[in-house]
Motif scaffolding. Structure first.
Motif, PDB file in Angstrom:
ATOM      1  N   LYS A  17       1.000  -1.198  -0.117  1.00  0.00           N
ATOM      2  CA  LYS A  17       0.698  -0.080   0.517  1.00  0.00           C
ATOM      3  C   LYS A  17       0.674   1.188   0.097  1.00  0.00           C
ATOM      4  O   LYS A  17       0.505   2.068  -0.931  1.00  0.00           O
ATOM      5  N   SER A  20       1.991   2.232  -3.133  1.00  0.00           N
ATOM      6  CA  SER A  20       1.345   2.433  -4.628  1.00  0.00           C
ATOM      7  C   SER A  20       1.064   3.895  -4.324  1.00  0.00           C
ATOM      8  O   SER A  20       0.619   4.717  -5.126  1.00  0.00           O
ATOM      9  N   LEU A  22      -1.669   5.040  -2.364  1.00  0.00           N
ATOM     10  CA  LEU A  22      -3.248   5.164  -2.106  1.00  0.00           C
ATOM     11  C   LEU A  22      -3.419   5.938  -1.067  1.00  0.00           C
ATOM     12  O   LEU A  22      -2.596   5.108   0.154  1.00  0.00           O
ATOM     13  N   SER A  23      -4.104   6.121  -0.871  1.00  0.00           N
ATOM     14  CA  SER A  23      -4.648   6.384   1.112  1.00  0.00           C
ATOM     15  C   SER A  23      -5.236   5.663   1.375  1.00  0.00           C
ATOM     16  O   SER A  23      -5.964   4.753   0.443  1.00  0.00           O
ATOM     17  N   LEU A  26      -8.825   6.625  -0.674  1.00  0.00           N
ATOM     18  CA  LEU A  26      -8.637   5.879  -2.004  1.00  0.00           C
ATOM     19  C   LEU A  26      -9.113   4.353  -2.380  1.00  0.00           C
ATOM     20  O   LEU A  26      -9.337   4.046  -3.747  1.00  0.00           O
ATOM     21  N   LEU A  27      -8.246   3.729  -1.974  1.00  0.00           N
ATOM     22  CA  LEU A  27      -7.880   2.507  -1.851  1.00  0.00           C
ATOM     23  C   LEU A  27      -9.733   1.776  -2.149  1.00  0.00           C
ATOM     24  O   LEU A  27      -9.622   0.562  -2.610  1.00  0.00           O
ATOM     25  N   LYS A  30     -11.157   1.748  -4.801  1.00  0.00           N
ATOM     26  CA  LYS A  30     -11.530   1.570  -5.910  1.00  0.00           C
ATOM     27  C   LYS A  30     -11.406  -0.282  -6.023  1.00  0.00           C
ATOM     28  O   LYS A  30     -11.582  -0.508  -7.116  1.00  0.00           O
ATOM     29  N   ARG A  35     -14.045   2.678   3.449  1.00  0.00           N
ATOM     30  CA  ARG A  35     -12.356   2.806   4.106  1.00  0.00           C
ATOM     31  C   ARG A  35     -11.628   2.341   5.488  1.00  0.00           C
ATOM     32  O   ARG A  35     -10.499   1.950   5.626  1.00  0.00           O
ATOM     33  N   CYS A  61      -2.999  -2.516  -5.503  1.00  0.00           N
ATOM     34  CA  CYS A  61      -1.365  -1.455  -4.851  1.00  0.00           C
ATOM     35  C   CYS A  61      -0.566  -1.666  -6.130  1.00  0.00           C
ATOM     36  O   CYS A  61       0.146  -1.529  -5.793  1.00  0.00           O
ATOM     37  N   HIS A 496      -7.181  -2.588 -11.699  1.00  0.00           N
ATOM     38  CA  HIS A 496      -6.178  -1.897 -11.798  1.00  0.00           C
ATOM     39  C   HIS A 496      -5.375  -2.459 -13.413  1.00  0.00           C
ATOM     40  O   HIS A 496      -5.204  -3.961 -12.443  1.00  0.00           O
TER      41      HIS A 496
END
Length: 529
Positions: A17, A20, A22-23, A26-27, A30, A35, A61, A496
């Motif tokens: 993670k 990547s 990514l927060s 945001l993850l 996706k 969260r 990720c 992804h």
């Protein structure tokens, strides 16, 4: 060791993670998780009851195949422990709380080839309305699974030939099964010791010429071998009872296998053996016939596959109980594979409606200690009396019949049938053109050629959008996904790394990062970098 596995799982997932960038927010978007759920899994506060959420997070990720394999091994060793929050239905932050369930964690059953644990169907049987006026289908649930990659047999996409002409499909499939081809025992040995090979020779020659492995199905006891037993449903005077002298059965099986050694690849030892119209003997007699036939076949041609008698109409508790009895009496101990008629009740029903039945079959075999790979070798008994399915719907259902078989982890699926025009979904009448359904089955066969399957999942329990069904494969070192819905159209963000999407009509288009993909009841293939 379990706590160490959890720590290692968390460390690897968190490291991926962080790489990547990514927060958690945001993850979560996706992978269609909240969260807080992503945060719990990445920090080790809980371990999911299925591998799918871990796989989805890691893939988003940018994890490679080796990292995914390592994560899977760690997840398998991890103990839920006190920190576990069992959840087989992962919800978005705004999902209603009563959508969650919390059964105990399930592990793969080591002694079963079929390890998918499937859900409950909420769809009533019967013909569906036309696409223009039908209501939205009720939900069909099936639990996801992830296993070590398994190479698909090239014979997986099969058809049952119902023609005795010797002609074969003009579209590509992986194998052919012979039934309703005038190759029953009665036809092959009309009088004791006198054999008629003309029809079977024509069929085997045609199949071998087309490069198709052949499964020959036995059935239809000759009238001379069982004169006092009930007549079968066929018009050739065959009987449904076992032969009065099982030595006649052994001699017949031996003669066939000797005649076709090296040319027939598999023998299915009876058709619809749990139905009185096809086999009216006892289950104990069926087990003994299976034992004797298997011994004879393996002594003559050890390379062939012995398939236990097929069981059909398994929605009927009486028919299902005969499968259970056969398993408890050790019938499956004598075979390389077991045959069942895993199919929708009606060809107009979504193929996915057969998955709860696959779950019940798995349970029955597990209870009997019968670990065996499974084939689907037929359809519902009344298939010839069902209404035709329109061309578009039929093409979708034909392809999804095979995909549902993959979801259930069956090793071979035989579509019923090839050669006839008097069934709801026609592939190709003998001597006629192949249909849209046949072209789409051919395309699926090409998609799957040389591939390995990793997982299948559906909806939020698998970390996927609602309504989406997915199976994951690799082929030549590259990943691809097959996506579909059940009679809905949805715009879904591409997975992804997706580079292109391919349709069953052979067309393809590139996919830009972040773009949506239209998914319908007609499956699509996503190529992933």
């Amino acid at each position: 060791m379990a706590s160490e596995a959890v720590a290692a799982l968390t460390a690897l997932l968190t490291e991926r993670k962080q790489r990547s960038g990514l927060s958690y927010e945001l993850l979560g978007r996706k992978v269609h998780l909240s969260r807080s759920t992503v945060h719990r899994y990445c920090t080790g506060r809980s371990v999911p009851t299925t591998f799918a959420p871990i796989e989805a997070i890691a893939t988003a990720c940018g994890a490679n195949r080796e990292e995914l394999a390592k994560l899977y091994r760690l997840w398998e060793r991890a103990d839920l422990g006190d920190a576990a929050i069992p959840e087989t239905v992962v919800r978005h932050a705004d999902a209603p709380a009563d959508t969650r369930t919390s059964p105990g964690r399930r592990r793969p059953l080591a002694n079963l080839a079929l390890v998918a644990v499937l859900g409950v169907v909420l769809l009533a049987g019967g013909a569906m309305a036309t696409p223009t006026d039908r209501e939205a289908p009720a939900a069909i649930q099936a639990s996801m699974w992830t296993n070590a990659p398994r190479t698909l047999d090239p014979e997986f996409v099969g058809v049952t030939a119902n023609s005795n002409t010797g002609q074969m499909p003009s579209f590509e499939v992986g194998s052919v099964r012979l039934w309703n081809t005038r190759t029953r025992w009665q036809n092959l040995e009309p009088t004791r010791g006198r054999y008629d090979w003309n029809t079977l020779e024509r069929l085997v020659t045609g199949a071998r010429g087309a490069g198709l492995p052949v499964t020959l199905t036995f059935g239809g006891t000759p009238s001379w071998a069982s004169p006092n037993s009930p007549k079968s449903v066929y018009t050739d005077d065959s009987r449904s009872g076992p032969p009065d002298d099982l030595a006649d059965w052994e001699r017949f099986v031996r003669t066939v296998v000797e005649q076709y050694r090296g040319r027939i690849d598999a023998y299915e030892l009876w058709d619809m053996a749990n139905h009185q119209d096809f086999f009216s003997g006892s289950t104990a007699q069926l087990v003994e016939m299976t034992r004797r036939a298997s011994q004879v076949i393996k002594s003559v041609d050890p390379a062939v596959t012995v398939v236990c008698p097929s069981m059909g109409e398994l929605w009927d508790p009486v028919a299902f109980d005969k499968l259970r009895q056969f398993a408890k009496l050790g019938g499956y101990d004598h075979c390389d594979a077991g045959a069942v008629k895993l199919a929708p009740r009606n060809d107009s029903d979504p193929p996915e409606t057969m998955l709860p039945l696959a779950n019940e079959i798995e349970k029955a075999l597990h209870e009997a200690g019968a670990g065996i790979r499974l084939w689907s070798t037929g359809s519902a008994y009344d298939v010839n009396r069902q209404r035709p399915v329109d061309a578009d719907r039929g093409a979708q259902h034909a392809v999804r019949f095979f995909l549902s078989g993959l979801y259930a982890q069956y090793r071979r699926m035989y579509f019923y049938n090839w050669g006839s025009a008097k069934i709801p979904i026609v592939l190709q009448p003998v001597g006629g053109p192949h249909t849209k359904a046949a072209r789409h089955v051919e395309r699926l066969h090409r998609w799957l050629a040389g591939s390995r399957i990793h997982s299948c999942g559906q909806g939020r329990p698998a970390g996927l959008p609602d309504d989406l069904w997915q199976c994951r494969f690799d082929q030549g070192g590259r990943t691809f996904l097959i996506w579909w819905t059940i009679d809905r159209s949805a715009r879904i963000p591409a997975a992804h790394g997706t580079t292109s999407v391919e349709q069953l009509d052979g067309t393809s288009a590139p996919v830009t990062p972040g773009a949506d993909v239209t998914v319908t009841g007609s499956p699509v293939l996503l190529r992933v970098a």
